[in-house]
Write a protein that holds these residues in place. Structure first.
Motif, PDB file in Angstrom:
ATOM      1  N   PRO A  56     -12.522  -1.678  -1.473  1.00 25.28           N
ATOM      2  CA  PRO A  56     -12.002  -1.600  -0.098  1.00 25.28           C
ATOM      3  C   PRO A  56     -10.487  -1.727  -0.015  1.00 25.28           C
ATOM      4  O   PRO A  56      -9.840  -1.031   0.762  1.00 25.28           O
ATOM      5  N   VAL A  57      -9.879  -2.605  -0.812  1.00 24.77           N
ATOM      6  CA  VAL A  57      -8.424  -2.795  -0.765  1.00 24.77           C
ATOM      7  C   VAL A  57      -7.708  -1.531  -1.228  1.00 24.77           C
ATOM      8  O   VAL A  57      -6.685  -1.141  -0.663  1.00 24.77           O
ATOM      9  N   VAL A  58      -8.255  -0.885  -2.266  1.00 28.22           N
ATOM     10  CA  VAL A  58      -7.653   0.360  -2.760  1.00 28.22           C
ATOM     11  C   VAL A  58      -7.711   1.428  -1.673  1.00 28.22           C
ATOM     12  O   VAL A  58      -6.741   2.148  -1.430  1.00 28.22           O
ATOM     13  N   LYS A  59      -8.840   1.518  -0.980  1.00 31.06           N
ATOM     14  CA  LYS A  59      -8.975   2.478   0.122  1.00 31.06           C
ATOM     15  C   LYS A  59      -7.960   2.180   1.220  1.00 31.06           C
ATOM     16  O   LYS A  59      -7.339   3.093   1.774  1.00 31.06           O
ATOM     17  N   LEU A  60      -7.786   0.891   1.522  1.00 27.74           N
ATOM     18  CA  LEU A  60      -6.869   0.503   2.597  1.00 27.74           C
ATOM     19  C   LEU A  60      -5.427   0.863   2.244  1.00 27.74           C
ATOM     20  O   LEU A  60      -4.681   1.385   3.078  1.00 27.74           O
ATOM     21  N   VAL A  61      -5.019   0.603   0.999  1.00 29.40           N
ATOM     22  CA  VAL A  61      -3.657   0.953   0.576  1.00 29.40           C
ATOM     23  C   VAL A  61      -3.470   2.466   0.576  1.00 29.40           C
ATOM     24  O   VAL A  61      -2.443   2.982   1.013  1.00 29.40           O
ATOM     25  N   ASN A  62      -4.477   3.198   0.085  1.00 30.77           N
ATOM     26  CA  ASN A  62      -4.416   4.673   0.125  1.00 30.77           C
ATOM     27  C   ASN A  62      -4.233   5.180   1.549  1.00 30.77           C
ATOM     28  O   ASN A  62      -3.426   6.078   1.818  1.00 30.77           O
ATOM     29  N   LEU A  63      -5.015   4.596   2.457  1.00 34.77           N
ATOM     30  CA  LEU A  63      -4.945   5.004   3.855  1.00 34.77           C
ATOM     31  C   LEU A  63      -3.565   4.721   4.428  1.00 34.77           C
ATOM     32  O   LEU A  63      -2.976   5.557   5.122  1.00 34.77           O
ATOM     33  N   MET A  64      -3.031   3.537   4.135  1.00 38.00           N
ATOM     34  CA  MET A  64      -1.720   3.142   4.650  1.00 38.00           C
ATOM     35  C   MET A  64      -0.646   4.129   4.180  1.00 38.00           C
ATOM     36  O   MET A  64       0.194   4.577   4.971  1.00 38.00           O
ATOM     37  N   LEU A  65      -0.670   4.486   2.912  1.00 37.38           N
ATOM     38  CA  LEU A  65       0.334   5.401   2.376  1.00 37.38           C
ATOM     39  C   LEU A  65       0.165   6.816   2.935  1.00 37.38           C
ATOM     40  O   LEU A  65       1.146   7.478   3.277  1.00 37.38           O
ATOM     41  N   ALA A  66      -1.089   7.263   3.033  1.00 42.48           N
ATOM     42  CA  ALA A  66      -1.339   8.606   3.577  1.00 42.48           C
ATOM     43  C   ALA A  66      -0.894   8.691   5.032  1.00 42.48           C
ATOM     44  O   ALA A  66      -0.291   9.679   5.464  1.00 42.48           O
ATOM     45  N   ASP A  67      -1.168   7.624   5.799  1.00 42.70           N
ATOM     46  CA  ASP A  67      -0.789   7.594   7.212  1.00 42.70           C
ATOM     47  C   ASP A  67       0.728   7.576   7.366  1.00 42.70           C
ATOM     48  O   ASP A  67       1.290   8.212   8.258  1.00 42.70           O
ATOM     49  N   ALA A  68       1.409   6.858   6.472  1.00 41.95           N
ATOM     50  CA  ALA A  68       2.875   6.788   6.523  1.00 41.95           C
ATOM     51  C   ALA A  68       3.504   8.148   6.247  1.00 41.95           C
ATOM     52  O   ALA A  68       4.440   8.573   6.926  1.00 41.95           O
ATOM     53  N   ILE A  69       2.978   8.849   5.247  1.00 40.70           N
ATOM     54  CA  ILE A  69       3.503  10.185   4.915  1.00 40.70           C
ATOM     55  C   ILE A  69       3.251  11.154   6.060  1.00 40.70           C
ATOM     56  O   ILE A  69       4.138  11.914   6.459  1.00 40.70           O
ATOM     57  N   LYS A  70       2.054  11.084   6.624  1.00 40.47           N
ATOM     58  CA  LYS A  70       1.694  11.965   7.739  1.00 40.47           C
ATOM     59  C   LYS A  70       2.541  11.674   8.980  1.00 40.47           C
ATOM     60  O   LYS A  70       2.891  12.583   9.747  1.00 40.47           O
ATOM     61  N   SER A  71       2.927  10.414   9.175  1.00 40.94           N
ATOM     62  CA  SER A  71       3.675   9.999  10.370  1.00 40.94           C
ATOM     63  C   SER A  71       5.184  10.177  10.238  1.00 40.94           C
ATOM     64  O   SER A  71       5.922   9.793  11.132  1.00 40.94           O
ATOM     65  N   ARG A  72       5.659  10.683   9.103  1.00 42.23           N
ATOM     66  CA  ARG A  72       7.095  10.859   8.838  1.00 42.23           C
ATOM     67  C   ARG A  72       7.812   9.511   8.742  1.00 42.23           C
ATOM     68  O   ARG A  72       8.986   9.394   9.064  1.00 42.23           O
ATOM     69  N   ALA A  73       7.110   8.479   8.288  1.00 42.54           N
ATOM     70  CA  ALA A  73       7.709   7.151   8.194  1.00 42.54           C
ATOM     71  C   ALA A  73       8.719   7.105   7.050  1.00 42.54           C
ATOM     72  O   ALA A  73       8.554   7.779   6.032  1.00 42.54           O
ATOM     73  N   THR A  74       9.771   6.305   7.220  1.00 43.97           N
ATOM     74  CA  THR A  74      10.758   6.106   6.163  1.00 43.97           C
ATOM     75  C   THR A  74      10.576   4.753   5.475  1.00 43.97           C
ATOM     76  O   THR A  74      11.069   4.564   4.369  1.00 43.97           O
ATOM     77  N   ASP A  75       9.894   3.829   6.145  1.00 42.43           N
ATOM     78  CA  ASP A  75       9.647   2.507   5.566  1.00 42.43           C
ATOM     79  C   ASP A  75       8.270   2.014   6.003  1.00 42.43           C
ATOM     80  O   ASP A  75       7.810   2.329   7.105  1.00 42.43           O
ATOM     81  N   ILE A  76       7.645   1.230   5.121  1.00 40.01           N
ATOM     82  CA  ILE A  76       6.387   0.547   5.445  1.00 40.01           C
ATOM     83  C   ILE A  76       6.627  -0.946   5.297  1.00 40.01           C
ATOM     84  O   ILE A  76       7.135  -1.401   4.268  1.00 40.01           O
ATOM     85  N   HIS A  77       6.271  -1.718   6.319  1.00 45.42           N
ATOM     86  CA  HIS A  77       6.412  -3.179   6.272  1.00 45.42           C
ATOM     87  C   HIS A  77       5.015  -3.808   6.291  1.00 45.42           C
ATOM     88  O   HIS A  77       4.237  -3.551   7.213  1.00 45.42           O
TER      89      HIS A  77
END
Length: 567
Positions: free
Chosen positions: A182-203
């Motif tokens: 589950p943690v691996v899925k959550l981190v994958n999701l966080m990174l995919a969502d950041a790339i899709k959202s045009r984010a420059t930083d993740i906190h």
């Protein structure tokens, strides 16, 4: 004949005549609906206004608490983006009809589109816009996350990298069955969502009773997720493993990096771990390695400023300095400049920390402080590499500044950045670092301060009349804005209800003319330099922001966010 909204509210004892009269007067000035005006004045709550509207229109009102309990197939019928754009929340679906809560049950376009989408008759109910948007976020989140997890796991590949060995990439997605954790899925999701959202930083921020994940999108942090607090340790460990960091060390700050390969791009993730009293906080900077796609014409320059800037970056020698805080687009402007002036006749070399953009035809050096490859050390070697033009990522100390100045005085063109608030203070910052006034005045060609402001979303852009409080905050009179229009974004599905999408630059260009050079030679203060530059025709950052406001590009809120009023 329908009873008026004000009359209903007075009859219910929720408003008095004096408050209604005040609302009607303000409504004429602002040209808003009377209910919205009364709420903004604080005379009544949004819920009470919509309960009265339900009585006026003969439509059943749905409380906010009831909206958040929606589950089942009805959410699969109406897409989340459609619900946000039309401010509606599907409640129930039957054999013949779809029951939906709407902020405006008279919205014929939304009802017609929903009828075509569902193939059923639409039975509208009434709810507050705030309640609907909260319900959409809460109800659709699980569906969105489940779908995106599957997509993220399939599309992303992870490669651990380090400054010591950039070439040995280990595929971290092959973790012996761990990809199902589950943690691996959550981190994958966080990174995919950041790339899709045009984010420059993740906190990733741990608090006493919560774990909050925020993305910096268009320069502003937005809360995106609230995973369970218990998942914090797992998320930190997973990111540390990807970054080749010590998962057992929880007392000291750590820095690392890894690469994410998505289907259409490659992202370099710079990881910083900082121990807080509530746990380890992680900040990840996303750097797109797929190539540099900017030009000077797309950065937001006015035509006149663009001509001035282009003239100075084409000079055979001297220094061009760009200043501003972290994340103000300095590197983007510098690389757009190099992209424009590079040719097969020139040897262009850069020294950066980190290398943010990969530009064909430019020799780029990444500093590695751990092994002694600092800015100064790299520059000393580069001087023996027969360069014509040099880009220094940042002038941080006297040694780097000394090499850059001497390089510019020996027939070479130097580009660099300095952390300073505006163009005049950039000169005093160089003097403070240790550059002698006679060298500083001789080598500088142009100093430019810049900021990034958010662009108004084109899908929900609307004109409005600023009130006296807003004009006071901007320190301008009503005569100053006479005949000019202000714009803002209402918020829609395309901009995540922020009213903004994308960014553009505002610039303060100081040309080093003879009178400015004389002031620098005489060790003048920044106020004297500023006054002389304005007399020469320099526009301040605030003036540049006002031009963007009146052109309908950005908002007064952005001007206040990134510029300071000179007193």
């Amino acid at each position: 004949m329908r009873e008026k909204l004000g009359e209903i509210l007075i009859r219910k004892g929720q408003l008095n005549q004096q408050q209604l009269n005040e609302g009607l007067t303000r409504q004429k000035e602002k040209r808003k609906r009377i209910g919205e005006t009364l709420v903004s004045l604080g005379h009544i709550t949004e819920d009470n206004v919509y309960i009265a509207l339900g009585e006026q229109w003969g439509v059943q009102f749905v409380p906010t608490d009831n909206l958040s309990q929606i589950k089942g197939p009805v959410l699969n019928v109406v897409p989340e983006d459609f619900a946000k754009e039309h401010v509606l929340m599907p409640l129930e679906i039957t054999d013949f009809a779809i029951i939906v809560a709407m902020a405006d049950p008279d919205d014929i376009v939304a009802i017609d589109n929903l009828q075509k989408l569902s193939g059923k008759q639409v039975d509208p109910r009434l709810a507050t816009p705030t309640g609907i948007l909260i319900a959409i976020e809460n109800s659709y989140e699980k569906i969105r996350k489940q779908g995106e997890v599957t997509e993220a796991i399939g599309d992303l590949q992870f490669f651990a990298t380090s400054d010591e060995d950039d070439e040995s990439l280990v595929d971290m997605s092959k973790t012996g069955g761990m990809e199902d954790a589950p943690v691996v899925k959550l981190v994958n999701l966080m990174l995919a969502d950041a790339i899709k959202s045009r984010a420059t930083d993740i906190h990733v921020e741990p608090y006493e009773d919560a774990l909050i994940i925020r993305f910096r999108i268009d320069g502003v942090l937005q809360e995106m997720m609230r995973p369970p607090k218990a998942s914090h340790a797992g998320i930190v460990s997973r990111i540390k493993i990807l970054s080749k960091l010590n998962i057992a060390e929880k007392r000291l700050p750590q820095d690392g990096r890894f690469t994410v390969r998505a289907p259409d791009k490659e992202i370099d993730m710079r990881v910083s771990v900082l121990p807080l009293v509530t746990g380890e906080k992680i900040v990840m900077r996303l750097l797109d390695k797929s190539g540099f796609a900017f030009s000077l014409t797309t950065l937001g320059f006015d035509q006149e400023d663009l001509m001035i800037f282009r003239r100075w970056i084409r000079q055979p020698y001297g220094m061009v300095i760009i200043s501003g805080p972290t994340g103000s687009g300095k590197s983007t402007t510098l690389f757009a400049s190099l992209n424009e002036i590079k040719s097969v006749e020139d040897n262009i070399t850069t020294v950066e920390d980190p290398v943010e953009y990969h530009v064909p035809g430019v020799n780029q050096v990444q500093t590695k402080a751990k092994i002694g490859l600092t800015f100064a050390a790299a520059l000393r070697s580069i001087l023996r590499q027969d360069p014509d033009k040099l880009l220094i990522g940042e002038i941080r100390d006297e040694e780097t500044a000394d090499i850059a100045v001497k390089f510019s005085l020996t027939g070479h063109l130097v580009f660099s950045t300095v952390h300073a608030n505006d163009a005049p203070s950039t000169i005093t910052r160089l003097l403070d670092i240790g550059v002698p006034p006679f060298l500083c005045g001789s080598c500088l060609n142009l100093v430019m301060a810049q900021r990034l402001v958010r662009r108004i979303c084109s899908h929900c852009k609307e004109a409005y009349e600023p009130d006296d409080a807003e004009l006071h905050m901007l320190a301008i009179s009503r005569d100053f804005v006479k005949g000019k229009q202000f714009f803002r974004g209402r918020g829609c599905a395309h901009c995540r209800n922020t009213g903004y999408h994308g960014r553009t630059g505002i610039f303060e260009i100081l040309e080093m003319r003879k009178n400015i050079r004389s002031l620098v030679f005489d060790n003048a203060n920044q106020d004297e330099i500023r006054n002389a530059a304005i007399a020469n025709g320099m526009s301040s950052l605030r003036d540049a922001a006002f031009r963007k406001i009146f052109a309908g590009v950005t908002t007064a809120h952005e001007l206040l966010r990134v510029t300071v009023q000179e007193i």
